[in-house]
Motif scaffolding. Structure first.
Motif, PDB file in Angstrom:
ATOM      1  N   UNK A   1       0.835  -1.191   0.000  1.00  0.00           N
ATOM      2  CA  UNK A   1       0.000   0.000   0.000  1.00  0.00           C
ATOM      3  C   UNK A   1       0.873   1.245   0.000  1.00  0.00           C
ATOM      4  N   UNK A   2       0.379   2.357  -0.549  1.00  0.00           N
ATOM      5  CA  UNK A   2       1.172   3.595  -0.527  1.00  0.00           C
ATOM      6  C   UNK A   2       1.518   4.057   0.884  1.00  0.00           C
ATOM      7  N   UNK A   3       0.680   3.711   1.867  1.00  0.00           N
ATOM      8  CA  UNK A   3       0.912   4.166   3.244  1.00  0.00           C
ATOM      9  C   UNK A   3       1.959   3.328   3.978  1.00  0.00           C
ATOM     10  N   UNK A   4       2.443   2.255   3.367  1.00  0.00           N
ATOM     11  CA  UNK A   4       3.409   1.393   4.060  1.00  0.00           C
ATOM     12  C   UNK A   4       4.702   2.124   4.410  1.00  0.00           C
ATOM     13  N   UNK A   5       5.085   3.094   3.589  1.00  0.00           N
ATOM     14  CA  UNK A   5       6.339   3.797   3.843  1.00  0.00           C
ATOM     15  C   UNK A   5       6.292   4.652   5.114  1.00  0.00           C
ATOM     16  N   UNK A   6       5.070   4.881   5.650  1.00  0.00           N
ATOM     17  CA  UNK A   6       4.948   5.699   6.856  1.00  0.00           C
ATOM     18  C   UNK A   6       4.754   4.861   8.114  1.00  0.00           C
TER      19      UNK A   6
ATOM     20  N   UNK B   1       7.953 -11.545  12.344  1.00  0.00           N
ATOM     21  CA  UNK B   1       7.150 -10.512  12.990  1.00  0.00           C
ATOM     22  C   UNK B   1       5.730 -10.546  12.447  1.00  0.00           C
ATOM     23  N   UNK B   2       4.752 -10.428  13.364  1.00  0.00           N
ATOM     24  CA  UNK B   2       3.354 -10.483  12.953  1.00  0.00           C
ATOM     25  C   UNK B   2       2.876  -9.074  12.634  1.00  0.00           C
ATOM     26  N   UNK B   3       3.322  -8.539  11.512  1.00  0.00           N
ATOM     27  CA  UNK B   3       2.890  -7.226  11.059  1.00  0.00           C
ATOM     28  C   UNK B   3       2.472  -7.329   9.600  1.00  0.00           C
ATOM     29  N   UNK B   4       1.478  -6.544   9.237  1.00  0.00           N
ATOM     30  CA  UNK B   4       1.008  -6.558   7.862  1.00  0.00           C
ATOM     31  C   UNK B   4       2.042  -5.973   6.911  1.00  0.00           C
ATOM     32  N   UNK B   5       2.817  -5.023   7.395  1.00  0.00           N
ATOM     33  CA  UNK B   5       3.850  -4.454   6.530  1.00  0.00           C
ATOM     34  C   UNK B   5       4.825  -5.539   6.086  1.00  0.00           C
ATOM     35  N   UNK B   6       5.292  -6.369   7.044  1.00  0.00           N
ATOM     36  CA  UNK B   6       6.210  -7.454   6.706  1.00  0.00           C
ATOM     37  C   UNK B   6       5.561  -8.452   5.752  1.00  0.00           C
TER      38      UNK B   6
ATOM     39  N   UNK C   1      -4.360  -8.750   2.443  1.00  0.00           N
ATOM     40  CA  UNK C   1      -3.422  -8.424   3.521  1.00  0.00           C
ATOM     41  C   UNK C   1      -3.685  -7.013   4.031  1.00  0.00           C
ATOM     42  N   UNK C   2      -4.946  -6.678   4.241  1.00  0.00           N
ATOM     43  CA  UNK C   2      -5.330  -5.373   4.766  1.00  0.00           C
ATOM     44  C   UNK C   2      -5.926  -5.532   6.154  1.00  0.00           C
ATOM     45  N   UNK C   3      -5.792  -4.496   6.963  1.00  0.00           N
ATOM     46  CA  UNK C   3      -6.178  -4.558   8.366  1.00  0.00           C
ATOM     47  C   UNK C   3      -7.678  -4.343   8.555  1.00  0.00           C
ATOM     48  N   UNK C   4      -8.186  -4.879   9.675  1.00  0.00           N
ATOM     49  CA  UNK C   4      -9.572  -4.594  10.064  1.00  0.00           C
ATOM     50  C   UNK C   4      -9.767  -3.120  10.375  1.00  0.00           C
ATOM     51  N   UNK C   5      -8.718  -2.487  10.903  1.00  0.00           N
ATOM     52  CA  UNK C   5      -8.758  -1.065  11.243  1.00  0.00           C
ATOM     53  C   UNK C   5      -7.860  -0.332  10.255  1.00  0.00           C
ATOM     54  N   UNK C   6      -8.398   0.552   9.421  1.00  0.00           N
ATOM     55  CA  UNK C   6      -7.570   1.253   8.435  1.00  0.00           C
ATOM     56  C   UNK C   6      -6.404   1.982   9.099  1.00  0.00           C
ATOM     57  N   UNK C   7      -5.209   1.787   8.525  1.00  0.00           N
ATOM     58  CA  UNK C   7      -4.011   2.434   9.046  1.00  0.00           C
ATOM     59  C   UNK C   7      -3.295   1.657  10.126  1.00  0.00           C
ATOM     60  N   UNK C   8      -3.868   0.544  10.580  1.00  0.00           N
ATOM     61  CA  UNK C   8      -3.240  -0.257  11.629  1.00  0.00           C
ATOM     62  C   UNK C   8      -2.311  -1.286  11.001  1.00  0.00           C
ATOM     63  N   UNK C   9      -1.208  -1.587  11.671  1.00  0.00           N
ATOM     64  CA  UNK C   9      -0.247  -2.561  11.155  1.00  0.00           C
ATOM     65  C   UNK C   9      -0.565  -3.973  11.604  1.00  0.00           C
ATOM     66  N   UNK C  10      -1.542  -4.135  12.501  1.00  0.00           N
ATOM     67  CA  UNK C  10      -1.992  -5.461  12.918  1.00  0.00           C
ATOM     68  C   UNK C  10      -3.216  -5.847  12.108  1.00  0.00           C
ATOM     69  N   UNK C  11      -3.237  -7.087  11.655  1.00  0.00           N
ATOM     70  CA  UNK C  11      -4.333  -7.510  10.799  1.00  0.00           C
ATOM     71  C   UNK C  11      -5.651  -7.573  11.544  1.00  0.00           C
ATOM     72  N   UNK C  12      -5.627  -8.130  12.749  1.00  0.00           N
ATOM     73  CA  UNK C  12      -6.858  -8.395  13.490  1.00  0.00           C
ATOM     74  C   UNK C  12      -7.131  -7.268  14.473  1.00  0.00           C
ATOM     75  N   UNK C  13      -8.381  -6.831  14.515  1.00  0.00           N
ATOM     76  CA  UNK C  13      -8.781  -5.812  15.472  1.00  0.00           C
ATOM     77  C   UNK C  13      -8.722  -6.398  16.878  1.00  0.00           C
ATOM     78  N   UNK C  14      -8.321  -5.584  17.856  1.00  0.00           N
ATOM     79  CA  UNK C  14      -8.175  -6.059  19.226  1.00  0.00           C
ATOM     80  C   UNK C  14      -8.728  -5.011  20.183  1.00  0.00           C
TER      81      UNK C  14
END
Length: 551
Positions: free
Chosen positions: A414-419, A435-440, A489-502
């Motif tokens: 995504x374009x926002x990954x660089x931030x 690491x459990x991150x969507x960016x990775x 590979x997108x998050x439940x919460x827009x802009x979050x690096x974790x896939x699953x909402x918590x």
């Protein structure tokens, strides 16, 4: 005489025809007003909007002042969902000599004086007046409680979830009196008397009779409650019999989330006693085992489950997951998140597909240390075990086995990954391969796409009379042509690096307390009325968290 009468009628008709026609908005059907107001709400509230809730309310107030027709159309939307976000206007705090909560008290006064307006209120969002980790002051709870009591038809109180420590507070009592309430989030905190008893005796019996009966009493009037969250915080206790009795007092309960309770509070036995549900999320429960899940899948209560999330339960054997998918014939969404890999038990015969579901549409499969779990899932999909599967989200698909079975994609990043923080960590060389991150996950998936694109998949050679005329190289792709599964590979919460909402996504309010780059109305600075019209205190652009995202 007749001539004079006819002349008089003609004159009256001419006079009537010179009167201006009624305004066009007075002749419009209500559906037109609703359509206009819906588009106005989308303009202010969509994720890409530069506006905020304050700007939206300002425009609704302006419309309500046009005429009575607009007032009738605007009033249910103006008071149906009341979202009060961010800090108060400094002039208000100075005028009323208060540090915070001015808008809450003004709203309470309005609803008490005009009961007809209070009838419209279905949802309230109160502002965060404290930072994360700070306890909510008792006077703040009292103000919110009095506001809840002023709204007889209240269905939701969102964005404000104080802890409950088995001690009386006015807000808990006020919410228990709202018979139309549809959502309730319990965050059970530690109680000193229960902690003291736990040092002298073993459970059950840590909660005294008054504490148990008080908690059960709060559920008696919730005949319409459909969504319930029960979360333990800092060793909060809610014993087994209280669990079972409280859940069975809610006839409309359909969505249930239970998180972070001790083995003495929620275990396999308690799991078998759950009522009929449509959505269930079990998270961080030490007392729930693979055996309990297998037995629960065979109960009558589990037959109607459409959405099931199992988070950090450390399921040991793949047979438990196979039984769940086999017996839950209505299941459409399935989420599995844990660190260890569920394996096939030693000595079990393995037939393909290992796991299967004929009606499953969505799967979130995240095993941090996958072992053979990803391979077993891939072989099951390849063997036709999931004919209805349309979306697969697998952040821990390190070798791309699952990505290869999905529809090819040109770009995953995504374009926002660089931030993101993970991007900065990778630039500094601190990222981990597991690491459990969507960016990775997106970075690895995109790298596999690029590697496949750089390799030659097919080579077309054109010959004439044995002489090669032209050669065409067709680059490869990552995926399966004709697959109906989308790799997400997108998050439940827009802009979050974790896939699953918590739960931190639900209860955190740091952005609201200290907004950065919030809305001040500047987007409307070109308005001819000037700064007094568009300017307001900087406030966070709040977007409500839908509790159904947890399932």
């Amino acid at each position: 005489m007749s001539f004079l009468h006819q002349t008089t009628l003609t004159t009256q008709q001419k006079l009537r025809s010179t009167e201006p026609p009624p305004p066009v908005f007075q002749r419009l059907p209500p559906e037109i007003y609703d359509c206009i107001l819906r588009h106005l709400a989308v303009f202010h509230k969509e994720p890409s909007s530069m506006s905020c809730e304050t700007c939206h309310l300002r425009d609704l107030c302006a419309l309500a002042l046009v005429d009575r027709a607009w007032d009738r159309a605007v009033r249910p939307r103006l008071y149906g969902k009341i979202h009060i976000v961010g800090n108060d206007w400094p002039a208000h705090t100075k005028k009323f000599k208060m540090k915070a909560g001015v808008r809450l008290k003004l709203l309470r006064r309005t609803l008490r004086e005009r009961r007809a307006l209070a009838q419209h209120v279905r949802e309230i969002k109160v502002p965060r007046l404290q930072a994360d980790g700070e306890e909510v002051e008792a006077k703040t709870l009292d103000v919110v409680a009095s506001l809840v009591m002023a709204c007889p038809n209240l269905e939701k109180l969102i964005g404000f979830y104080p802890v409950y420590g088995h001690a009386f507070d006015r807000l808990t009592y006020a919410l228990s009196s709202r018979s139309n309430l549809k959502e309730r989030v319990w965050i059970i905190a530690e109680n000193p008397s229960i902690t003291e008893r736990s040092l002298k005796q073993l459970p059950p019996g840590l909660m005294d009779l008054e504490q148990a009966e008080s908690f059960l009493y709060f559920h008696d009037r919730w005949r319409s409650l459909s969504t319930l969250f029960l979360c333990s915080q800092k060793h909060g206790v809610l014993e087994r019999d209280v669990f079972v009795q409280s859940l069975h007092r809610l006839p409309a309960l359909r969505n249930l989330c239970i998180s972070n309770f001790d083995v003495d509070d929620f275990d396999d036995v308690t799991l078998q006693s759950l009522p009929l549900l449509q959505s269930l999320r079990l998270q961080d429960l030490e007392g729930v085992t693979f055996w309990g899940l297998s037995e629960f899948s065979r109960t009558r209560s589990a037959r109607g489950i459409r959405q099931l999330s199992l988070v950090n339960l450390d399921i040991t054997y793949l047979s438990a997951i196979s039984n769940i998918l086999l017996h839950l014939t209505s299941l459409q969404r399935f989420t599995l998140v844990q660190e260890s890999s569920p394996e096939v038990a030693a000595g079990d015969l393995v037939f393909q597909p290992v796991i299967a579901s004929q009606q499953l549409h969505y799967m979130h499969w995240d095993i941090l240390l996958p072992g053979s779990a990803n391979e077993n899932l891939a072989s099951s999909i390849r063997a036709g075990g999931f004919p209805s599967l349309r979306t697969l989200r697998a952040p821990s698909d390190y070798d791309g086995q699952l990505q290869m079975l999905c529809r090819p994609r040109a770009q995953v990043v995504l374009p926002s990954d660089k931030y993101s923080k993970a991007y900065r960590a990778s630039e500094e060389g601190k990222s981990s391969g597991t690491a459990r991150t969507l960016f990775t996950a997106r970075k690895l998936a995109q790298q596999r796409i690029e590697d496949a694109r750089n390799a030659v998949k097919f080579r077309v050679v054109i010959e004439e009379e044995g002489v090669v005329q032209e050669v065409f190289d067709i680059q490869g792709f990552m995926g399966t042509i004709g697959s109906r599964i989308s790799y997400n590979l997108e998050s439940d919460v827009p802009g979050n690096d974790n896939a699953l909402i918590d739960f931190p996504d639900l209860i955190s309010g740091s952005k609201e307390v200290t907004p950065r780059d919030g809305c001040t109305g500047m987007w409307n600075a070109s308005h001819h009325a000037g700064k007094k019209w568009w300017n307001h205190t900087e406030r966070y652009r709040y977007h409500p968290v839908d509790l159904h995202r947890f399932f």
